[in-house]
Design a protein around this motif. Sequence first.
Motif, PDB file in Angstrom:
ATOM      1  N   PRO A  59     -21.598  12.211  14.708  1.00 43.14           N
ATOM      2  CA  PRO A  59     -20.292  11.941  13.404  1.00 43.14           C
ATOM      3  C   PRO A  59     -18.800  11.808  14.771  1.00 43.14           C
ATOM      4  CG  PRO A  59     -21.611  13.786  13.649  1.00 43.14           C
ATOM      5  CD  PRO A  59     -22.498  12.808  14.962  1.00 43.14           C
ATOM      6  N   THR A  74     -16.515  15.783  14.270  1.00 45.29           N
ATOM      7  CA  THR A  74     -16.496  16.757  16.044  1.00 45.29           C
ATOM      8  C   THR A  74     -15.810  17.605  16.696  1.00 45.29           C
ATOM      9  OG1 THR A  74     -18.524  17.085  16.732  1.00 45.29           O
ATOM     10  CG2 THR A  74     -17.529  15.033  16.940  1.00 45.29           C
ATOM     11  N   VAL A 100     -18.146  11.228   7.982  1.00 50.23           N
ATOM     12  CA  VAL A 100     -19.323  12.524   7.184  1.00 50.23           C
ATOM     13  C   VAL A 100     -18.787  12.796   5.522  1.00 50.23           C
ATOM     14  CG1 VAL A 100     -19.455  13.742   9.670  1.00 50.23           C
ATOM     15  CG2 VAL A 100     -17.564  14.352   7.817  1.00 50.23           C
ATOM     16  N   HIS A 130     -19.037  17.971   5.050  1.00 53.29           N
ATOM     17  CA  HIS A 130     -18.594  18.012   6.457  1.00 53.29           C
ATOM     18  C   HIS A 130     -19.275  16.794   7.622  1.00 53.29           C
ATOM     19  CE1 HIS A 130     -15.336  21.403   5.128  1.00 53.29           C
ATOM     20  NE2 HIS A 130     -15.173  20.225   4.127  1.00 53.29           N
ATOM     21  N   MET A 131     -20.674  16.914   7.475  1.00 52.16           N
ATOM     22  CA  MET A 131     -21.415  16.556   8.628  1.00 52.16           C
ATOM     23  C   MET A 131     -21.902  15.539   8.202  1.00 52.16           C
ATOM     24  SD  MET A 131     -23.548  19.896   9.013  1.00 52.16           S
ATOM     25  CE  MET A 131     -23.319  21.023   7.262  1.00 52.16           C
ATOM     26  N   MET A 132     -22.439  14.462   8.805  1.00 52.35           N
ATOM     27  CA  MET A 132     -23.288  12.961   8.847  1.00 52.35           C
ATOM     28  C   MET A 132     -24.235  13.552   7.391  1.00 52.35           C
ATOM     29  SD  MET A 132     -25.553  12.341  11.516  1.00 52.35           S
ATOM     30  CE  MET A 132     -24.985  11.432  13.015  1.00 52.35           C
ATOM     31  N   THR A 135     -23.965   7.694   5.849  1.00 53.54           N
ATOM     32  CA  THR A 135     -22.778   7.197   6.900  1.00 53.54           C
ATOM     33  C   THR A 135     -23.394   6.958   8.268  1.00 53.54           C
ATOM     34  OG1 THR A 135     -22.797  10.262   7.295  1.00 53.54           O
ATOM     35  CG2 THR A 135     -21.477   9.418   5.647  1.00 53.54           C
ATOM     36  N   CYS A 146     -27.226  20.542   9.384  1.00 57.61           N
ATOM     37  CA  CYS A 146     -26.483  18.829   9.161  1.00 57.61           C
ATOM     38  C   CYS A 146     -27.912  18.158   8.925  1.00 57.61           C
ATOM     39  CB  CYS A 146     -25.877  18.061  10.600  1.00 57.61           C
ATOM     40  SG  CYS A 146     -25.581  16.528  10.528  1.00 57.61           S
ATOM     41  N   THR A 149     -14.353  11.488   7.177  1.00 56.94           N
ATOM     42  CA  THR A 149     -13.785  11.873   8.402  1.00 56.94           C
ATOM     43  C   THR A 149     -11.898  12.769   8.632  1.00 56.94           C
ATOM     44  OG1 THR A 149     -15.227  11.338   9.562  1.00 56.94           O
ATOM     45  CG2 THR A 149     -12.827  11.994  10.950  1.00 56.94           C
TER      46      THR A 149
END
Lengths: 426, 398
Positions: free
Chosen positions: B95, B98, B118, B123-125, B129, B151, B352
């Motif tokens: 991602p 990070t 993300v 907030h994460m992959m 994505t 995640c 992001t």
Amino acid sequence: MPKTESMLAVPGGSDERDVKRSVDSLAIFGGAPLFAEPRPIGQLAAPDIDDYLALIKQAFDRRWLTNGGPIVERLEQRLADFHAARHCIAVANAGLGIIMLLRLLAGNRHGEVIMPAFSYRGLPHFARWANQTPRYCDVAVDSHALDPQAVDEAIGPQVTAILAVCNCHSPGDIDGLSRVAATRGIPILFDSVYAQGATYRGEILGGFGVAEVYSLHATKLINGFEGGYITTNDADLAAKLRWQRDFCLPGTRPPSMTESETILGLNAKLNELHAAMALLSLDRIDDTIARNRQRFEAYQQVCRQFPGFSLLVPPEPDQQRNYGLIVAEIAPSWPLSRDQTIAVLNAEGAAIAPYYSPPLHQSDHVSRSLPSRHLLVTESLATRFLQLPGGELVSLEDVATFSNLLAFLAENGAAVAAALTERRIG
Amino acid sequence: MKPIGELAVFGGEPAFALPVHVAQLNLPEWTTVEQSFRGIFQRRYYANNGPLVLALEQALAERIGVDHVVCVTNGTLGLTILARGLELAGEVVVPAFTFPATVQALSWAGLTPVLCDVSAETHMMTSVTAAAALSRETMGIVGVHLWGRACDPAELQTFAAEHDLTLFFDACHAIGCSHGGREIGVFGAGEVFSFHATKILNGAEGGCITTNDARLADRLRTIRNFHGSQTFATVDTRINGKMSEAQAAMALASLADLPRNIAANRERYRRYDELLGDLPGISLMRYPDHANNFQYVVVQIDETSCGLHRDVLFRLLTAENVLCRRHFYPGVHRMTPYRNTIATRVGAFPGTDRLCDSLLQLPIGQAVASTDIERICDLLRGILERAEEIVARLRKQR
């Protein structure tokens, strides 16, 4: 071999149980070993525990244990002064320092790094991490450091750096190597890990080449648990290394760098707990070197009497050395082979190994990449040396005990060799 | 709330005489540390896989419920060693949102990182994505457990299996966290934790790699050092990635404190939640779905609702000695050496970008008292209540 009084009478001698009286009493044949606790080869010096606790208590009170703390800063200043270098960049360990430099000097280009093959087994790995291929070169017979002529001949279009190594007994021909590097336009850096405190033509090491790299590992002269540092007189390089050491974060980019210049960052920071240890060890470096010299001279006093067994003596007697490594050379007139000698000593509690053997171009420690020519001096040296126990865990009495053992081998070597052969050892 | 003219940004005294940090900086009892260091000096065993490192590896393995723990110099080096130990080549999807070290570690390992966007919510992959960044060269995928949240290991594992990819995790935020009843540290081919002083488990610097794969563990232990006696597998590259006894002493003491430190963080987080709950334009990151270590208080600033941009708030708070953070600004896709390279092949990173532009982390950790949190929240409330006036004055000042 004729028996002589001098061989039996070892100065500072040890008690009865520390003397071998027969071949069968050797530990390798089942006798009691001389040392129940093996004696190592590393320096393992430490400051006073209370001094150390007082210093890290300050770090605790500040709640500042890493990220460029005041102890790291003080250490860097002290080390820069010690080495008479303009800049010192403390790092998490010496290997990371070399990797960072090789990567910076290559400018993101894949290429080759010239290095000695008679040296530390980490070297080719450092080149690999920096996306470089090791190109091994032969060394000079006295200093064991890179031979300038061999380096000159090895330089081709792919070479991005020369990684020269300064050895404990001699830093090598720094001027000759620097001349080749300058003429050919190749940056040269020095792995001076084993040459802390040494001088070259009257000048303390630290300011040679584009940079020098030192270790603060516990087994080295200055104990920082783990750690290392880079010395350089190049302000731009120092700024880049500081940036690289701390992830190359955008907000801290050195102003001297152009927008198009890129560096791969990492975490190579030294923490305050390690820096505190190193700082206090640095305070005691003169005493540490003095004790090393005493051990060296105690071994030397005895060993010089043995046929075919001699200590590696600094070839430049007027220059400072740290005597951190006690390296012995085995010649054909010694009754045992180098590896037989090591086997016998290991069994008695000497935690020793061959010195730079096998050489890197013949070692399977790193998979081979470049076809390597024979390196005649290197290959000859690699069969001849071993390291003797040294450092703070080896007392002068221990030295005397080992010397007694060597005296026994000098006298009874033929019988020991025969017994080893009979039992298929070594 | 002090009058606007007395805000530190306008020349007033900072609200805090000394800086308050976004960093755990948790310290064990001094007597524990002292005793531990006396032991190290007595043993004269300072480095090289010493007894404290072994004890720490054992304790972590038990705590996490994983077969193998390999302690390392720091988390970045841990991720580099893991990437190398997995014997990957080619591209690895990671991602863009990070800490840059996640991506740098892959480059050091000789891999080509390709960034993916993300979810603006987690907030994460996600598998969606990540899929946008795949190519025929893709060999692996690195999930990052941000803010101690997992995640989505189950979804990513399925995705990785479908595409024949090696999945591993950057778990540097996530010691003491779990997902679906299982501790983080057991997912993927391997996971990497950080014991940096700013994390909840403090080894000054330090970290570890966890795996249930015995052969991988042998390679990792071999790569981590150069010693003949510490060679357990054939590997092509090795490095000094060893943790020292000093780091292990700290980390062991800190591990014993972990439950207490998590509870204290949770209480600080709860206080922020109480005090910020009704403020318009500020939303607090929630940790609802599993155990968290609460080492980060993450707020999202909605400029439209609260009247000022995150960066203005950051500037105002920093001036007051409230050293909040803007993790992760800028996104890795906008940083050298990755911008305008193959790493940004997917082209757009809207999730992001939005997070990089709006997130703020507030002080938390052992040094942050409940009264500090009250003062920080008072300050925030006061700033937001008079946001328009402050922004106008800043504009005039500029």
